[in-house]
Write an enzyme that holds these catalytic residues in place. Structure first.
Site, PDB file in Angstrom:
ATOM      1  N   SER A 101      -7.044   0.598   7.418  1.00  0.00           N
ATOM      2  CA  SER A 101      -8.348   0.882   8.018  1.00  0.00           C
ATOM      3  C   SER A 101      -9.375  -0.156   7.576  1.00  0.00           C
ATOM      4  CB  SER A 101      -8.815   2.290   7.652  1.00  0.00           C
ATOM      5  OG  SER A 101      -9.009   2.438   6.259  1.00  0.00           O
ATOM      6  N   GLY A 102      -9.196  -0.710   6.364  1.00  0.00           N
ATOM      7  CA  GLY A 102     -10.081  -1.784   5.912  1.00  0.00           C
ATOM      8  C   GLY A 102      -9.916  -3.044   6.736  1.00  0.00           C
ATOM      9  N   ASN A 132       0.883  -1.161   0.000  1.00  0.00           N
ATOM     10  CA  ASN A 132       0.000   0.000   0.000  1.00  0.00           C
ATOM     11  C   ASN A 132       0.925   1.217   0.000  1.00  0.00           C
ATOM     12  OD1 ASN A 132      -2.509   1.240   2.357  1.00  0.00           O
ATOM     13  ND2 ASN A 132      -2.298   1.646   0.201  1.00  0.00           N
ATOM     14  N   ASN A 186     -15.372   2.824   1.531  1.00  0.00           N
ATOM     15  CA  ASN A 186     -14.394   1.775   1.247  1.00  0.00           C
ATOM     16  C   ASN A 186     -15.128   0.438   1.331  1.00  0.00           C
ATOM     17  OD1 ASN A 186     -11.645   3.332   1.418  1.00  0.00           O
ATOM     18  ND2 ASN A 186     -12.839   4.021   3.174  1.00  0.00           N
ATOM     19  N   HIS A 234     -16.639   2.422   5.998  1.00  0.00           N
ATOM     20  CA  HIS A 234     -16.316   1.075   5.518  1.00  0.00           C
ATOM     21  C   HIS A 234     -17.556   0.199   5.493  1.00  0.00           C
ATOM     22  CE1 HIS A 234     -11.880   0.966   5.282  1.00  0.00           C
ATOM     23  NE2 HIS A 234     -11.947   1.924   6.190  1.00  0.00           N
ATOM     24  N   GLY A 284      -4.313   3.434   7.735  1.00  0.00           N
ATOM     25  CA  GLY A 284      -3.532   2.717   8.729  1.00  0.00           C
ATOM     26  C   GLY A 284      -2.095   2.463   8.331  1.00  0.00           C
ATOM     27  N   GLN A 319      -2.026   6.746  -1.763  1.00  0.00           N
ATOM     28  CA  GLN A 319      -2.358   7.989  -1.066  1.00  0.00           C
ATOM     29  C   GLN A 319      -1.144   8.906  -1.070  1.00  0.00           C
ATOM     30  OE1 GLN A 319      -3.746   5.071   0.574  1.00  0.00           O
ATOM     31  NE2 GLN A 319      -5.733   5.659  -0.255  1.00  0.00           N
ATOM     32  N   GLU A 348     -10.784   0.665  -2.384  1.00  0.00           N
ATOM     33  CA  GLU A 348     -10.687   1.859  -1.560  1.00  0.00           C
ATOM     34  C   GLU A 348     -11.367   3.052  -2.222  1.00  0.00           C
ATOM     35  OE1 GLU A 348      -7.302   2.970   0.726  1.00  0.00           O
ATOM     36  OE2 GLU A 348      -6.220   1.138   0.182  1.00  0.00           O
TER      37      GLU A 348
END
Length: 275
Positions: free
Chosen positions: A216-217, A12, A187, A156, A74, A45, A205
């Site tokens: 976070s997922g 990520n 998400n 989410h 995260g 991101q 996402e």
């Protein structure tokens, strides 16, 4: 020219800019241009480190490839925390985002554990378009149905499936992200519970599409799986980029443990991207 770091957590990936000593005007257009994987640098991101407010060690601003702003990430939280901790010679730092304060601590073996804050379970927290039970949303598309929802500082929804490999994530993910049920988009997670201690997860996402990992997922997935009685309050979440160790603490906070890495460093012409 502006220095940058290309970092990632389990694939990520992030372009990290440091605006703590001088302000950087990073527009949505500049974020989109830098995020272009063919004509820019490419990222899941864009992260801007800003001066620390009182009570925190750094402020982290998060921009998606479409230029929109996110409230939580995260894997990026661990990456930024590792930079700040190394600079300060500390094993624990606090990263502030628009969604709140995220304490992060160094663990043995190059791992970092982030307290991603409490899972928010109300329909207004996610948010959803109208009042409903967040444990069972009236939403279905193709082979998936009946997701659970929560907020981890960003919205989410998690679909639990029997065979993750049979789900056309790239086809249905963008439609579900923009379903009218989610006024701020969402998400979308597709999770296969392998055992009470292991979950496979693929994420679509919001504003970024499919990614190799989504911290976070993974947080939302362990919360929603535990709420449905599919797992306990801790489990390994296996993402395409690798595993994250997850725990939904009794106080409602979600802990996420995983690695960080720097791929390369460089400089970019921010004014050119902005134009």
């Amino acid at each position: 020219m502006v220095p940058f770091r290309k970092m990632h957590g389990l694939g990520n990936d992030f372009v990290v800019l440091d605006a703590r000593d001088r302000p950087l005007a990073v527009t949505a257009g500049a974020a989109r241009a830098i995020g272009d994987r063919h004509r820019g640098i490419g990222f899941d991101q864009l992260i801007v480190m800003e001066p620390p407010p009182a009570g925190a060690d750094v402020f982290m601003r998060i921009l998606n490839p479409d230029g929109s702003e996110a409230g939580a990430c995260g894997n990026a939280t661990r990456c930024v925390a590792s930079l700040v901790a190394e600079e300060a010679g500390k094993d624990r730092v606090v990263v502030r985002t628009i969604a709140g304060d995220l304490p992060v601590e160094r663990l043995p073996g190059g791992l970092w554990r982030a307290d991603m804050g409490p899972a928010r379970l109300g329909w207004w927290d996610v948010p959803l378009a109208r009042e409903m039970d967040t444990l069972h949303l009236p939403l279905a598309l193709g082979p998936v149905a009946d997701p659970a929802a929560c907020s981890m500082g960003n919205p989410h929804a998690t679909f639990f499936v029997d065979d993750l490999d049979a789900i056309p994530v790239a086809e249905i993910g963008p439609k579900l992200e923009r379903d009218p049920l989610f006024p701020e988009r969402a998400n979308i997670g597709f999770a296969q519970v392998l055992s009470p201690e292991r979950i496979r997860l693929v994420m679509w996402e919001r504003g970024a599409g499919m990614t190799l990992a989504c911290g976070s997922g993974a947080c939302a997935t362990i919360v929603n799986a535990a709420r449905r009685g599919l797992t306990g309050r801790s489990a390994t979440v296996e993402l395409p980029g690798g595993p994250l160790e997850m725990e939904w603490r009794a106080d409602g906070h979600v802990l996420m443990t995983g690695p960080v890495a720097t791929a390369f460093t460089g400089e970019l012409d921010l004014a050119r991207y902005a134009a």
